[in-house]
Scaffold this motif. Structure first.
Motif, mmCIF file in Angstrom:
data_model
loop_
_atom_site.group_PDB
_atom_site.id
_atom_site.type_symbol
_atom_site.label_atom_id
_atom_site.label_comp_id
_atom_site.label_asym_id
_atom_site.label_seq_id
_atom_site.Cartn_x
_atom_site.Cartn_y
_atom_site.Cartn_z
ATOM 1 N N ASP A 97 0.772 -0.709 0.332
ATOM 2 C CA ASP A 97 0.219 0.018 -0.173
ATOM 3 C C ASP A 97 0.704 1.318 -0.203
ATOM 4 O O ASP A 97 0.602 2.208 -0.941
ATOM 5 C CB ASP A 97 -0.939 -0.426 1.108
ATOM 6 C CG ASP A 97 -2.134 1.148 0.963
ATOM 7 O OD1 ASP A 97 -2.743 1.014 -0.341
ATOM 8 O OD2 ASP A 97 -2.140 1.724 2.122
ATOM 9 N N THR A 101 3.355 3.201 -7.135
ATOM 10 C CA THR A 101 3.136 3.015 -8.146
ATOM 11 C C THR A 101 2.943 1.532 -8.626
ATOM 12 O O THR A 101 3.083 0.966 -9.491
ATOM 13 C CB THR A 101 4.270 3.517 -9.318
ATOM 14 O OG1 THR A 101 5.052 2.787 -8.989
ATOM 15 C CG2 THR A 101 3.928 4.569 -9.148
ATOM 16 N N ASP A 102 2.471 1.032 -7.088
ATOM 17 C CA ASP A 102 2.112 -0.985 -7.243
ATOM 18 C C ASP A 102 3.300 -1.271 -7.698
ATOM 19 O O ASP A 102 2.862 -2.304 -8.484
ATOM 20 C CB ASP A 102 0.777 -0.822 -7.908
ATOM 21 C CG ASP A 102 -0.207 -0.720 -7.131
ATOM 22 O OD1 ASP A 102 -0.573 -0.409 -5.875
ATOM 23 O OD2 ASP A 102 -1.740 0.019 -7.799
ATOM 24 N N ARG A 160 0.678 4.633 -13.642
ATOM 25 C CA ARG A 160 0.129 3.746 -12.301
ATOM 26 C C ARG A 160 -0.016 4.067 -11.320
ATOM 27 O O ARG A 160 -0.748 3.073 -9.865
ATOM 28 C CB ARG A 160 1.663 3.466 -11.933
ATOM 29 C CG ARG A 160 2.795 2.745 -13.488
ATOM 30 C CD ARG A 160 1.897 1.142 -13.414
ATOM 31 N NE ARG A 160 2.243 0.112 -12.597
ATOM 32 C CZ ARG A 160 1.845 -1.076 -12.347
ATOM 33 N NH1 ARG A 160 1.118 -1.708 -13.356
ATOM 34 N NH2 ARG A 160 2.273 -1.756 -11.201
ATOM 35 N N TYR A 161 -0.035 5.480 -10.716
ATOM 36 C CA TYR A 161 -0.757 6.009 -9.505
ATOM 37 C C TYR A 161 -1.880 6.089 -9.828
ATOM 38 O O TYR A 161 -2.344 6.310 -9.013
ATOM 39 C CB TYR A 161 0.172 7.562 -9.518
ATOM 40 C CG TYR A 161 -0.587 7.774 -8.188
ATOM 41 C CD1 TYR A 161 0.040 7.587 -6.863
ATOM 42 C CD2 TYR A 161 -0.324 9.233 -8.348
ATOM 43 C CE1 TYR A 161 -0.108 8.181 -5.802
ATOM 44 C CE2 TYR A 161 -1.247 9.840 -6.850
ATOM 45 C CZ TYR A 161 -1.078 9.658 -5.728
ATOM 46 O OH TYR A 161 -1.838 10.597 -4.385
ATOM 47 N N HIS A 164 -3.311 2.745 -8.901
ATOM 48 C CA HIS A 164 -3.437 2.848 -7.359
ATOM 49 C C HIS A 164 -4.100 3.376 -6.538
ATOM 50 O O HIS A 164 -4.918 3.198 -5.716
ATOM 51 C CB HIS A 164 -2.189 3.255 -7.423
ATOM 52 C CG HIS A 164 -2.057 3.389 -5.363
ATOM 53 N ND1 HIS A 164 -1.055 2.395 -4.771
ATOM 54 C CD2 HIS A 164 -1.756 3.930 -4.870
ATOM 55 C CE1 HIS A 164 -1.318 2.403 -3.723
ATOM 56 N NE2 HIS A 164 -1.571 3.266 -3.645
ATOM 57 N N LYS A 165 -4.156 4.746 -7.219
ATOM 58 C CA LYS A 165 -5.081 6.252 -6.166
ATOM 59 C C LYS A 165 -7.038 5.182 -6.887
ATOM 60 O O LYS A 165 -8.180 5.034 -5.242
ATOM 61 C CB LYS A 165 -5.866 6.948 -6.658
ATOM 62 C CG LYS A 165 -4.431 7.931 -5.983
ATOM 63 C CD LYS A 165 -4.582 9.577 -6.570
ATOM 64 C CE LYS A 165 -5.114 9.419 -8.190
ATOM 65 N NZ LYS A 165 -4.852 11.293 -7.987
ATOM 66 N N ARG A 167 -8.093 1.332 -6.278
ATOM 67 C CA ARG A 167 -7.323 0.672 -6.318
ATOM 68 C C ARG A 167 -7.297 1.112 -4.944
ATOM 69 O O ARG A 167 -7.691 0.249 -3.840
ATOM 70 C CB ARG A 167 -6.574 -0.433 -6.663
ATOM 71 C CG ARG A 167 -6.448 -0.879 -7.954
ATOM 72 C CD ARG A 167 -5.744 -1.915 -7.996
ATOM 73 N NE ARG A 167 -4.543 -1.680 -8.036
ATOM 74 C CZ ARG A 167 -3.833 -1.033 -9.325
ATOM 75 N NH1 ARG A 167 -4.529 -1.270 -10.576
ATOM 76 N NH2 ARG A 167 -2.631 -0.661 -9.330
ATOM 77 N N ARG A 168 -7.189 1.781 -4.096
ATOM 78 C CA ARG A 168 -6.769 1.617 -2.486
ATOM 79 C C ARG A 168 -8.215 1.808 -1.943
ATOM 80 O O ARG A 168 -8.341 1.703 -0.969
ATOM 81 C CB ARG A 168 -6.503 3.405 -2.536
ATOM 82 C CG ARG A 168 -5.713 3.810 -1.249
ATOM 83 C CD ARG A 168 -5.346 5.272 -1.010
ATOM 84 N NE ARG A 168 -3.757 5.168 -1.787
ATOM 85 C CZ ARG A 168 -3.246 6.142 -1.884
ATOM 86 N NH1 ARG A 168 -3.179 7.233 -1.078
ATOM 87 N NH2 ARG A 168 -2.093 6.005 -2.371
#
Length: 217
Positions: A97, A101-102, A160-161, A164-165, A167-168
């Motif tokens: 987490d 960028t996972d 990627r970011y 990521h947001k 999926r958060r």
């Protein structure tokens, strides 16, 4: 934080940032820093990954004079790469987490690894690792700032970011449900927490003993 409308000053500033999402500028992400610059709340010399060239780009966009990187936010240096010592990794998943960028692949109680193509060298995974199994290696010796990081890489990191947001919230919802379930059975939750702590300590001690034994002639 919602990104500024396309074409606005904040959006153009964000486009000029390296998108490492390292937070060293004092803001939660590159977009947050861009918004602050556009609003006049932040200086243009707070981004170590962008370095001197990055300051020059921001100077051109904002009309402010180019000044030296403020050392309180860090120094311009070669880009780093996170490396996980898989023999020491206990699979706690805390770094997953933390990575904007996972770029870290792994599941609970299984070793993790870094996907080099996605790592921005942000260093955010380092402080969350309970067994200090993540280190940083120089990826671009002799090259720093935009000499060590291309616009293509910045675009990739930004995409990627953004993913990521998205999926958060799902991860946070799952974590909240686990916390709610745990509060319904506090004694068991406390026991589980203690067991996890013991597991971390015991795993670290076991690896330390094994390393010491390996060093003996």
């Amino acid at each position: 934080m919602t990104e500024a409308p396309s074409g606005s000053l904040a959006a153009r500033i964000n486009d000029a940032l390296p998108q490492t999402q390292c937070t060293r500028c004092g803001y939660p992400d590159c977009n947050g820093y861009a918004e602050a610059i556009a609003a006049g709340d932040a200086a243009i010399n707070q981004c170590p990954p962008g370095g001197a060239e990055g300051i020059g780009r921001l100077s051109s966009l904002t009309g402010r004079p180019a000044i030296a990187l403020d050392p309180q936010f860090g120094i311009e240096a070669p880009r780093l790469m996170a490396v996980i010592d898989e023999a020491w990794c206990i699979g706690c998943t805390l770094c997953l987490d933390a990575c904007p960028t996972d770029a870290i692949l792994g599941i609970h109680k299984r070793m993790h690894t870094v996907i080099e193509a996605h790592c921005t060298g942000c260093e955010l995974c380092i402080p969350v690792c309970p067994v200090d199994c993540i280190s940083l290696e120089v990826e671009t010796p002799g090259l720093s700032g935009w000499d060590a990081w291309s616009s293509t890489q910045a675009d990739h990191s930004r995409q990627r970011y953004e993913s990521h947001k998205v999926r958060r919230p799902a991860r946070e919802e799952a974590a909240a449900k686990l916390a709610q379930d745990a509060s319904a059975d506090a004694p068991n939750a406390d026991a589980d927490a203690d067991a996890r702590k013991r597991s971390v300590v015991e795993a670290a001690m076991a690896r330390a003993r094994a390393a010491a034994a390996a060093r003996k002639p």
